[in-house]
Scaffold this motif. Structure first.
Motif, PDB file in Angstrom:
ATOM      1  N   UNK A   1       0.940  -1.136  -0.302  1.00  0.00           N
ATOM      2  CA  UNK A   1       0.009  -0.225  -0.511  1.00  0.00           C
ATOM      3  C   UNK A   1       0.583   1.012   0.017  1.00  0.00           C
ATOM      4  N   UNK A   2      -0.246   2.577  -1.112  1.00  0.00           N
ATOM      5  CA  UNK A   2       1.267   3.876  -0.251  1.00  0.00           C
ATOM      6  C   UNK A   2       0.522   4.338   0.588  1.00  0.00           C
ATOM      7  N   UNK A   3       1.279   5.680   0.612  1.00  0.00           N
ATOM      8  CA  UNK A   3       0.229   6.111   1.739  1.00  0.00           C
ATOM      9  C   UNK A   3      -0.660   6.821   1.387  1.00  0.00           C
ATOM     10  N   UNK A   4      -1.046   7.423   2.572  1.00  0.00           N
ATOM     11  CA  UNK A   4      -3.326   7.350   2.371  1.00  0.00           C
ATOM     12  C   UNK A   4      -3.250   9.191   2.751  1.00  0.00           C
ATOM     13  N   UNK A   5      -3.654   9.735   1.984  1.00  0.00           N
ATOM     14  CA  UNK A   5      -4.297  10.981   1.959  1.00  0.00           C
ATOM     15  C   UNK A   5      -5.071  11.404   1.934  1.00  0.00           C
ATOM     16  N   UNK A   6      -5.787  12.576   2.076  1.00  0.00           N
ATOM     17  CA  UNK A   6      -7.035  12.691   2.862  1.00  0.00           C
ATOM     18  C   UNK A   6      -8.387  13.563   1.474  1.00  0.00           C
ATOM     19  N   UNK A   7      -9.154  13.312   1.704  1.00  0.00           N
ATOM     20  CA  UNK A   7     -10.084  13.957   0.124  1.00  0.00           C
ATOM     21  C   UNK A   7     -11.192  14.983   1.711  1.00  0.00           C
TER      22      UNK A   7
ATOM     23  N   UNK B   1      -6.414   5.325   1.111  1.00  0.00           N
ATOM     24  CA  UNK B   1      -5.435   4.661   0.654  1.00  0.00           C
ATOM     25  C   UNK B   1      -5.236   4.117  -0.182  1.00  0.00           C
ATOM     26  N   UNK B   2      -4.174   4.056  -1.025  1.00  0.00           N
ATOM     27  CA  UNK B   2      -4.610   3.107  -2.393  1.00  0.00           C
ATOM     28  C   UNK B   2      -3.526   1.723  -2.409  1.00  0.00           C
ATOM     29  N   UNK B   3      -3.961   0.951  -2.524  1.00  0.00           N
ATOM     30  CA  UNK B   3      -3.609  -0.395  -2.533  1.00  0.00           C
ATOM     31  C   UNK B   3      -4.158  -1.096  -3.488  1.00  0.00           C
ATOM     32  N   UNK B   4      -2.990  -2.281  -3.620  1.00  0.00           N
ATOM     33  CA  UNK B   4      -2.766  -2.923  -4.613  1.00  0.00           C
ATOM     34  C   UNK B   4      -4.668  -4.476  -4.652  1.00  0.00           C
TER      35      UNK B   4
ATOM     36  N   UNK C   1     -12.714   6.420   6.416  1.00  0.00           N
ATOM     37  CA  UNK C   1     -11.473   5.634   5.504  1.00  0.00           C
ATOM     38  C   UNK C   1     -11.978   4.402   3.957  1.00  0.00           C
ATOM     39  N   UNK C   2     -11.504   4.813   2.407  1.00  0.00           N
ATOM     40  CA  UNK C   2     -11.861   4.420   1.632  1.00  0.00           C
ATOM     41  C   UNK C   2     -10.709   4.087   0.935  1.00  0.00           C
TER      42      UNK C   2
ATOM     43  N   UNK D   1      -4.707   2.248  -9.564  1.00  0.00           N
ATOM     44  CA  UNK D   1      -5.658   3.314 -11.140  1.00  0.00           C
ATOM     45  C   UNK D   1      -7.011   3.861 -10.768  1.00  0.00           C
ATOM     46  N   UNK D   2      -7.604   3.905  -9.270  1.00  0.00           N
ATOM     47  CA  UNK D   2      -8.797   4.780  -9.684  1.00  0.00           C
ATOM     48  C   UNK D   2      -8.240   6.234  -9.066  1.00  0.00           C
ATOM     49  N   UNK D   3      -8.559   7.274  -9.896  1.00  0.00           N
ATOM     50  CA  UNK D   3      -8.150   8.192  -9.059  1.00  0.00           C
ATOM     51  C   UNK D   3      -8.922   9.618  -8.496  1.00  0.00           C
ATOM     52  N   UNK D   4      -8.535   9.983  -7.412  1.00  0.00           N
ATOM     53  CA  UNK D   4      -9.741  10.845  -6.540  1.00  0.00           C
ATOM     54  C   UNK D   4     -11.352  11.338  -7.243  1.00  0.00           C
ATOM     55  N   UNK D   5     -10.864  11.841  -8.055  1.00  0.00           N
ATOM     56  CA  UNK D   5     -12.157  11.883  -8.923  1.00  0.00           C
ATOM     57  C   UNK D   5     -13.481  10.922  -8.651  1.00  0.00           C
ATOM     58  N   UNK D   6     -12.388   9.135  -8.975  1.00  0.00           N
ATOM     59  CA  UNK D   6     -13.523   8.420  -8.927  1.00  0.00           C
ATOM     60  C   UNK D   6     -13.961   8.010  -7.811  1.00  0.00           C
TER      61      UNK D   6
END
Ligand SMILES: [Zn+2]
Length: 242
Positions: free
Chosen positions: A2-8, A18-21, A37-38, A43-48
């Motif tokens: 997983x990559x580091x998370x951020x907030x929207x 959080x982006x994960x495989x 938390x999502x 490959x899913x971007x923040x807009x999606x």
């Protein structure tokens, strides 16, 4: 991985992303404060993610409102007349002060007698009841693991019971070790069984993938009913998307 998370922010709602495989979006609301938390595929971007969250807003608000209610209710005093649950049934607590070893006894399917030494304070009364829950749960678990090991085709090397705030169960795949939430002493026996099967299936498939769901459908076709029952209860917070 997983990559580091951020907030929207969606409306006035702050969401940890959080982006994960993983293959599918996964949404969770956590007690006690209703943090959202999502987990999103790489490959899913923040807009999606934002659109997805908007489509789930009503559900998120419902979960948050539920946690708020629970927070208000959760200040237990362990006094006579309080409602406490055991194996999915509601009982009325009856505190008896007595000069002898503390113990707990069920009476008439309606009462939990909590027998404690004279002068025992709330923390002590709680401890006696929780120890009883723990003992009862630990009696219920081994036959269920033994029942499901040949069905699922895995062996559980080790299991234990602990208090957890956000999860009904966890699983360490490498160690083949399962932890179960002490709260499962309070839920229906079939909900305990569902969580045990769920964690055992993680020994076959680590994530909540289509493959995981296919295993659950095969081993326990009615598992969604049990999940929904748990989701109406005090720890409920998770939905799977697939
Ligand atoms: Zn799981």
């Amino acid at each position: 991985m997983s990559t580091e998370g951020h907030q929207i922010t969606v409306n006035d709602l702050v969401i940890d992303v959080v982006r994960k495989d993983i293959k599918n979006l996964h949404l969770a609301v956590y007690p006690p404060d209703g943090r959202v938390r999502v987990a999103a595929p790489l490959l899913v971007d923040d807009e999606a993610v934002r659109l997805y969250a908007v489509s789930k807003l009503a559900w998120i608000r419902r979960q948050q409102a539920k946690f708020e209610r629970q927070e208000r209710q959760s200040a237990r005093e362990y006094v006579t007349g309080e409602s406490h649950y055991y194996r999915g049934r509601r009982y009325l607590l009856n505190v008896v002060y007595h000069d002898g070893p503390p113990r707990v006894a069920l009476r008439n399917n309606t009462r939990i007698d909590l027998i404690v030494r004279t002068g025992s304070e709330a923390a002590k009364r709680e401890q006696v009841l929780l120890e009883w829950y723990r003992r009862k749960l630990k009696e219920a678990i081994p036959p269920l693991i033994a029942k499901w090991e040949p069905v699922v085709g895995v062996e559980v090397a080790e299991w234990g019971v602990r208090r957890m705030k956000t999860k009904w169960g966890t699983c360490n795949v490498e160690a083949r070790r399962i932890w179960l939430n002490l709260e499962l002493a309070k839920t229906s026996p079939h909900c305990l069984e569902y969580i045990i099967v769920h964690e055992m299936v993680h020994l076959l498939e680590r994530n909540h993938t289509d493959r995981f769901v296919a295993y659950m459908n095969r081993f326990m076709p009615q598992w969604k009913l049990y999940r929904d029952e748990l989701n109406r209860g005090p720890l409920a917070h998770e939905t799977w998307e697939y």
